[in-house]
Write a protein that holds these residues in place. Structure first.
Motif, PDB file in Angstrom:
ATOM      1  N   ASP A  64       0.779  -1.271   0.044  1.00 43.49           N
ATOM      2  CA  ASP A  64      -0.081   0.142  -0.146  1.00 43.49           C
ATOM      3  C   ASP A  64       0.889   1.047   0.103  1.00 43.49           C
ATOM      4  N   VAL A  65       0.835   2.187  -1.181  1.00 44.45           N
ATOM      5  CA  VAL A  65       1.744   3.082  -1.235  1.00 44.45           C
ATOM      6  C   VAL A  65       0.626   4.574  -1.269  1.00 44.45           C
ATOM      7  N   VAL A 119      -3.671  -1.717 -15.268  1.00 45.21           N
ATOM      8  CA  VAL A 119      -3.922  -0.934 -13.967  1.00 45.21           C
ATOM      9  C   VAL A 119      -5.147  -0.496 -14.012  1.00 45.21           C
ATOM     10  N   ARG A 120      -5.717  -0.592 -12.692  1.00 48.12           N
ATOM     11  CA  ARG A 120      -7.385  -0.200 -12.781  1.00 48.12           C
ATOM     12  C   ARG A 120      -7.411   0.789 -11.401  1.00 48.12           C
ATOM     13  N   ILE A 126      -5.581   2.866  -6.738  1.00 54.58           N
ATOM     14  CA  ILE A 126      -5.354   2.380  -8.109  1.00 54.58           C
ATOM     15  C   ILE A 126      -4.397   1.297  -7.844  1.00 54.58           C
ATOM     16  N   TYR A 127      -4.897  -0.014  -8.492  1.00 52.62           N
ATOM     17  CA  TYR A 127      -4.125  -1.169  -8.247  1.00 52.62           C
ATOM     18  C   TYR A 127      -3.342  -1.580  -9.715  1.00 52.62           C
ATOM     19  N   GLU A 136       2.010  -7.117  -6.234  1.00 53.92           N
ATOM     20  CA  GLU A 136       0.656  -6.341  -6.390  1.00 53.92           C
ATOM     21  C   GLU A 136       1.058  -5.036  -5.461  1.00 53.92           C
ATOM     22  N   CYS A 137       0.183  -3.794  -6.180  1.00 51.51           N
ATOM     23  CA  CYS A 137       0.392  -2.561  -5.167  1.00 51.51           C
ATOM     24  C   CYS A 137      -0.580  -1.716  -5.297  1.00 51.51           C
ATOM     25  N   ASP A 138      -1.069  -1.139  -4.456  1.00 52.80           N
ATOM     26  CA  ASP A 138      -2.320  -0.287  -4.322  1.00 52.80           C
ATOM     27  C   ASP A 138      -1.593   1.146  -4.196  1.00 52.80           C
TER      28      ASP A 138
END
Length: 298
Positions: A64-65, A119-120, A126-127, A136-138
């Motif tokens: 989570d960023v 990217v979604r 934003i995923y 995976e990164c949000d």
């Protein structure tokens, strides 16, 4: 029989942080690129969540960023006294021209240009899907939030600085991740380094129950587990993991939890807003923990 000290010790361990650290470094570099359309807003990039607070466990996968800008901010200044609010409005006449929606759209388009159409834009963040050497990164595009204590003029004001973002339906979400992280670190120090391992034990017990259909997903989010344990007195931690679990659990199960605050020290822990825990979900989680402790691992 109770869960063994050896099992609790295993559950207390931090999950592997290397892949997450590498993911964060790569995504941060992209977000801080001077060619990004929002670069002139001087974004501040930092971790939040389990990896940011060193309470991650093996089941935690995404990173989570937060990408925060402060040139645009939301506030609660209207709750100040009338004269202070008038001074605030006079100082900040005219709202910022760069809106939150513009900023989030710019971040989304920039990440899409770097990571592709997979990217979604989700409900909150934003995923970015996992890729080569990347988890995976949000990415949460956020603006500053000011929780005001006082405003007399630009040189005489006091506020807690948090983050703010909006859901797709316009719902405003306010949080204070830096205060949360700082307070958890202080709690960890004040409990002689027992706090964060204890959080990981509670999280791993939750995960164990979820995997065996003993607890529903989403009943006990990590953020609220950290907040709940942050309210436990320091002298309930220590000696052994078994003693710590029994002592912290007994306190949580017997005390009046209605006045608990989130670990950030600002929000109440329990309530019906988007940033609070439903008290009935906490009860469900505590009851499930008791059953697991009483019946043991099966």
């Amino acid at each position: 029989m109770p869960i063994t000290e050896a099992q609790l010790d295993t559950w207390s361990k931090q999950g592997a942080s290397g892949p997450s650290r590498d993911t964060y470094a790569a995504v941060r570099k992209v977000l801080e690129d001077k060619a990004a359309p929002y670069a002139g807003k001087d974004p501040e990039i930092f971790l939040q969540g389990s990896y940011g607070n060193d309470t991650n466990v093996a089941r935690d996968s995404d990173v989570d960023v937060v990408a925060l800008i402060s040139s645009t901010f939301a506030h609660d200044a209207a709750t100040l006294s009338p004269d202070q609010y008038q001074a605030f409005e006079k100082t900040y006449v005219g709202s910022a021209s760069y809106s939150y929606s513009q900023y989030k759209n710019d971040v989304f388009n920039w990440l899409t240009s770097k990571y592709g159409t997979s990217v979604r834009a989700g409900k909150k963040a934003i995923y970015i899907p996992a890729g080569q050497n990347r988890r995976e990164c949000d990415v949460l595009a956020a603006i500053q939030y000011r929780y005001y204590y006082r405003f007399n003029n630009a040189l005489d004001q006091s506020y807690a600085s948090g983050i703010c973002f909006y859901l797709q339906d316009g719902t405003q979400i306010v949080n204070f991740p830096k205060q949360h992280s700082d307070n958890c670190t202080t709690k960890h120090q004040n409990t002689k380094s027992w706090f964060k391992p204890t959080v990981r034990i509670y999280k791993n017990m939750r995960n164990y129950m979820i995997e065996r259909n003993k607890l529903a997903e989403g009943v006990a989010p990590s953020y609220f587990i950290e907040g709940m344990l942050h309210n436990v007195p320091n002298d309930r931690f220590g000696a052994s993991f078994e003693d710590t679990f029994v002592s912290t659990y007994n306190y949580l199960n017997s005390t009046d939890r209605s006045q608990f605050k989130c670990a950030n020290g600002i929000h109440p822990l329990f309530g019906t807003s988007a940033v609070t825990w439903r008290s009935e979900n906490c009860v469900t989680y505590l009851e499930a923990l008791k059953a697991l402790w009483t019946n043991g691992m099966k």
